[in-house]
Structures are given as C-alpha cells and as structure tokens.
Design a protein around this motif. Structure first.
Motif, PDB file in Angstrom:
ATOM      1  N   ILE A  36       1.226   6.698   8.894  1.00 22.21           N
ATOM      2  CA  ILE A  36       0.182   7.244   9.750  1.00 22.21           C
ATOM      3  C   ILE A  36      -1.191   6.883   9.198  1.00 22.21           C
ATOM      4  N   LEU A  37      -1.997   6.228  10.027  1.00 18.53           N
ATOM      5  CA  LEU A  37      -3.407   5.997   9.722  1.00 18.53           C
ATOM      6  C   LEU A  37      -4.170   7.116  10.421  1.00 18.53           C
ATOM      7  N   LYS A  38      -4.758   8.020   9.661  1.00 18.08           N
ATOM      8  CA  LYS A  38      -5.381   9.225  10.217  1.00 18.08           C
ATOM      9  C   LYS A  38      -6.868   9.244   9.898  1.00 18.08           C
ATOM     10  N   VAL A  39      -7.695   9.438  10.929  1.00 18.36           N
ATOM     11  CA  VAL A  39      -9.129   9.610  10.705  1.00 18.36           C
ATOM     12  C   VAL A  39      -9.318  10.935   9.971  1.00 18.36           C
ATOM     13  N   SER A  40     -10.026  10.901   8.853  1.00 18.36           N
ATOM     14  CA  SER A  40     -10.230  12.092   8.026  1.00 18.36           C
ATOM     15  C   SER A  40     -10.964  13.186   8.783  1.00 18.36           C
ATOM     16  N   ASP A  41     -10.743  14.427   8.384  1.00 19.24           N
ATOM     17  CA  ASP A  41     -11.449  15.564   8.971  1.00 19.24           C
ATOM     18  C   ASP A  41     -12.953  15.343   8.878  1.00 19.24           C
ATOM     19  N   SER A  42     -13.649  15.678   9.954  1.00 22.27           N
ATOM     20  CA  SER A  42     -15.119  15.610  10.007  1.00 22.27           C
ATOM     21  C   SER A  42     -15.666  14.269   9.560  1.00 22.27           C
ATOM     22  N   ALA A  43     -15.016  13.191   9.996  1.00 22.38           N
ATOM     23  CA  ALA A  43     -15.526  11.857   9.684  1.00 22.38           C
ATOM     24  C   ALA A  43     -16.949  11.756  10.222  1.00 22.38           C
ATOM     25  N   ALA A  44     -17.848  11.257   9.418  1.00 19.07           N
ATOM     26  CA  ALA A  44     -19.273  11.304   9.764  1.00 19.07           C
ATOM     27  C   ALA A  44     -19.786  10.004  10.373  1.00 19.07           C
ATOM     28  N   ILE A  45     -18.885   9.078  10.682  1.00 18.24           N
ATOM     29  CA  ILE A  45     -19.319   7.808  11.249  1.00 18.24           C
ATOM     30  C   ILE A  45     -18.464   7.470  12.465  1.00 18.24           C
ATOM     31  N   GLN A  46     -18.955   6.567  13.269  1.00 22.12           N
ATOM     32  CA  GLN A  46     -18.226   6.087  14.442  1.00 22.12           C
ATOM     33  C   GLN A  46     -17.516   4.794  14.075  1.00 22.12           C
ATOM     34  N   CYS A 104      -2.908   4.365  -3.003  1.00 18.22           N
ATOM     35  CA  CYS A 104      -4.078   5.015  -2.420  1.00 18.22           C
ATOM     36  C   CYS A 104      -4.292   6.397  -3.022  1.00 18.22           C
ATOM     37  N   ASP A 105      -5.534   6.894  -2.934  1.00 18.78           N
ATOM     38  CA  ASP A 105      -5.883   8.167  -3.566  1.00 18.78           C
ATOM     39  C   ASP A 105      -5.934   9.341  -2.600  1.00 18.78           C
ATOM     40  N   GLY A 106      -5.695   9.101  -1.299  1.00 20.27           N
ATOM     41  CA  GLY A 106      -5.726  10.180  -0.325  1.00 20.27           C
ATOM     42  C   GLY A 106      -7.123  10.564   0.119  1.00 20.27           C
ATOM     43  N   ILE A 107      -8.128   9.850  -0.353  1.00 25.16           N
ATOM     44  CA  ILE A 107      -9.520  10.156  -0.009  1.00 25.16           C
ATOM     45  C   ILE A 107     -10.170   8.960   0.675  1.00 25.16           C
ATOM     46  N   SER A 108     -10.162   7.823   0.000  1.00 23.11           N
ATOM     47  CA  SER A 108     -10.811   6.620   0.542  1.00 23.11           C
ATOM     48  C   SER A 108      -9.765   5.542   0.824  1.00 23.11           C
ATOM     49  N   ASP A 109      -8.682   5.941   1.493  1.00 20.21           N
ATOM     50  CA  ASP A 109      -7.574   5.020   1.750  1.00 20.21           C
ATOM     51  C   ASP A 109      -7.991   3.817   2.583  1.00 20.21           C
ATOM     52  N   GLU A 132      -5.571   8.465   4.792  1.00 17.86           N
ATOM     53  CA  GLU A 132      -6.794   9.104   5.287  1.00 17.86           C
ATOM     54  C   GLU A 132      -7.907   8.067   5.372  1.00 17.86           C
ATOM     55  N   LEU A 133      -8.549   7.969   6.548  1.00 14.02           N
ATOM     56  CA  LEU A 133      -9.564   6.934   6.769  1.00 14.02           C
ATOM     57  C   LEU A 133     -10.936   7.535   7.018  1.00 14.02           C
ATOM     58  N   ILE A 134     -11.916   7.025   6.284  1.00 15.84           N
ATOM     59  CA  ILE A 134     -13.320   7.335   6.555  1.00 15.84           C
ATOM     60  C   ILE A 134     -14.078   6.057   6.905  1.00 15.84           C
ATOM     61  N   THR A 135     -13.370   4.947   6.882  1.00 13.77           N
ATOM     62  CA  THR A 135     -13.940   3.638   7.222  1.00 13.77           C
ATOM     63  C   THR A 135     -12.925   2.871   8.063  1.00 13.77           C
ATOM     64  N   MET A 165       0.852  -1.169   0.000  1.00 19.94           N
ATOM     65  CA  MET A 165       0.000   0.000   0.000  1.00 19.94           C
ATOM     66  C   MET A 165       0.893   1.225   0.000  1.00 19.94           C
ATOM     67  N   VAL A 166       0.599   2.147  -0.908  1.00 22.80           N
ATOM     68  CA  VAL A 166       1.390   3.367  -0.987  1.00 22.80           C
ATOM     69  C   VAL A 166       0.475   4.559  -0.776  1.00 22.80           C
ATOM     70  N   ALA A 167       0.849   5.408   0.182  1.00 22.62           N
ATOM     71  CA  ALA A 167       0.058   6.592   0.515  1.00 22.62           C
ATOM     72  C   ALA A 167       0.127   7.612  -0.623  1.00 22.62           C
ATOM     73  N   ASP A 168      -0.930   8.395  -0.743  1.00 15.11           N
ATOM     74  CA  ASP A 168      -1.001   9.438  -1.760  1.00 15.11           C
ATOM     75  C   ASP A 168       0.132  10.452  -1.609  1.00 15.11           C
ATOM     76  N   ASP A 169       0.586  10.691  -0.390  1.00  7.47           N
ATOM     77  CA  ASP A 169       1.656  11.667  -0.174  1.00  7.47           C
ATOM     78  C   ASP A 169       3.026  11.013   0.021  1.00  7.47           C
ATOM     79  N   ALA A 170       3.174   9.749  -0.400  1.00  9.13           N
ATOM     80  CA  ALA A 170       4.463   9.067  -0.319  1.00  9.13           C
ATOM     81  C   ALA A 170       5.443   9.690  -1.314  1.00  9.13           C
ATOM     82  N   THR A 171       6.707   9.364  -1.157  1.00 11.18           N
ATOM     83  CA  THR A 171       7.725   9.884  -2.067  1.00 11.18           C
ATOM     84  C   THR A 171       7.506   9.349  -3.483  1.00 11.18           C
ATOM     85  N   ASP A 172       8.000  10.082  -4.466  1.00 11.17           N
ATOM     86  CA  ASP A 172       7.848   9.653  -5.859  1.00 11.17           C
ATOM     87  C   ASP A 172       8.473   8.286  -6.133  1.00 11.17           C
TER      88      ASP A 172
END
Length: 161
Positions: free
Chosen positions: A81-91, A26-31, A58-61, A1-8
């Motif tokens: 870093i596994l980061k919960v996305s800003d304003s995640a709408a679920i628990q 990953c796309d940086g949105i639905s990682d 970035e995690l929304i799930t 798995m490669v993060a959207d902000d990983a090195t080139d």
C-alpha cells in the motif's frame, strides 16, 4: 523496498549482507523519498525492477518514474500500500510516469487517505504523461482527496501512444 511495518523475515532479508542486491528499508516516515531513491538508482542502471514488500509505505512526496524500462511491482493489492501520510501539506500525484517507454506498475494499492487530509490540496493516484508501452496491472486507487470539491483522478492517461 521494505516497508517499516513489513514482517520480520522480510526486514531481515532487506538488511542481510553479501547478496549483491541493492536493498532499501523504509523508516515509515519519508518512504516516498526512499522509494524515489530506489527508482533513481534503477533508472541510473538503465532500467530494472523496484520491488516493494508487503506493508504500508507512508508518502509525503510523489514518486516519479522518468526513465524507460522501469517496473514498480508490489506484493498485491491489500498487501503493498502506497498511502498519503496524514495531513500531507503538499499537493501531488502519488505516482507519475513521465515521458517514458516500456514501464510497468503492478500489484499495488494506492490509498489517498482522504479522511485524514485538510486544506485545498488535490491528490491523484497514477498519472502517465506522454508515455508509450506502459502497463498498469492489478492496481487499485481509492480515497483520494480533493479539498476544492472537485473530482480527483484515480488513474489519468495523457498523451499516450
């Protein structure tokens, strides 16, 4: 798995053809969804390693490991870093090991992103449930959000043997 902000170079390796490896960029949105797809593929193969690059996912799930012999390994705290996305709408709990054996989580940082959450949601870091022979090593969990005023769980171990 490669993060959207990983090195080139890391991104180039993830998109190279002919290695015979399953590679996921990953796309940086639905990682979280993309990481879960990699976990599911490893589980379908009977086990293996989901290797996470440096960068922020970035995690929304949630990510759920529910088969034996699966390892999720990052490049180190502060690097992966596994980061919960800003304003995640679920628990959700960020990572769950559910009724599994011989699993590992190593070299990962979990950021609950407390400052950018709202509502009455509760996030947990890592939860193990009825899990045996699990290793959680060099993992940090911080800034979990609990909109109810309670205390969120960093790492919770339930029903372990």
């Amino acid at each position: 798995m490669v993060a959207d902000d990983a090195t080139d170079p890391m991104k180039d390796m993830a998109t190279a053809e002919g290695t015979g490896l399953n590679k996921w960029l990953c796309d940086g949105i639905s990682d979280g969804i993309q990481i879960q797809a990699a976990v599911d593929a490893v589980e379908a193969a009977g086990g293996g390693i989901v290797l996470l690059s440096e960068g922020t996912f970035e995690l929304i799930t949630p990510i759920i490991i529910d088969s034996d012999n699966v390892a999720m390994i990052g490049m180190g705290r502060g690097a992966t870093i596994l980061k919960v996305s800003d304003s995640a709408a679920i628990q959700f709990d960020v990572l769950t090991l559910d009724t599994v054996s011989d699993c590992m989580v190593r070299d990962i940082e979990i950021d609950g992103n407390d400052a950018n959450q709202a509502g009455v949601l509760i996030f947990g870091g890592i939860v193990t449930d009825d899990t045996t022979h699990a290793v959680i090593e060099r993992v940090s969990v911080h800034d979990l959000y609990d909109g109810t005023g309670g205390t969120p769980k960093g790492i919770e171990i339930k029903g372990a043997a």
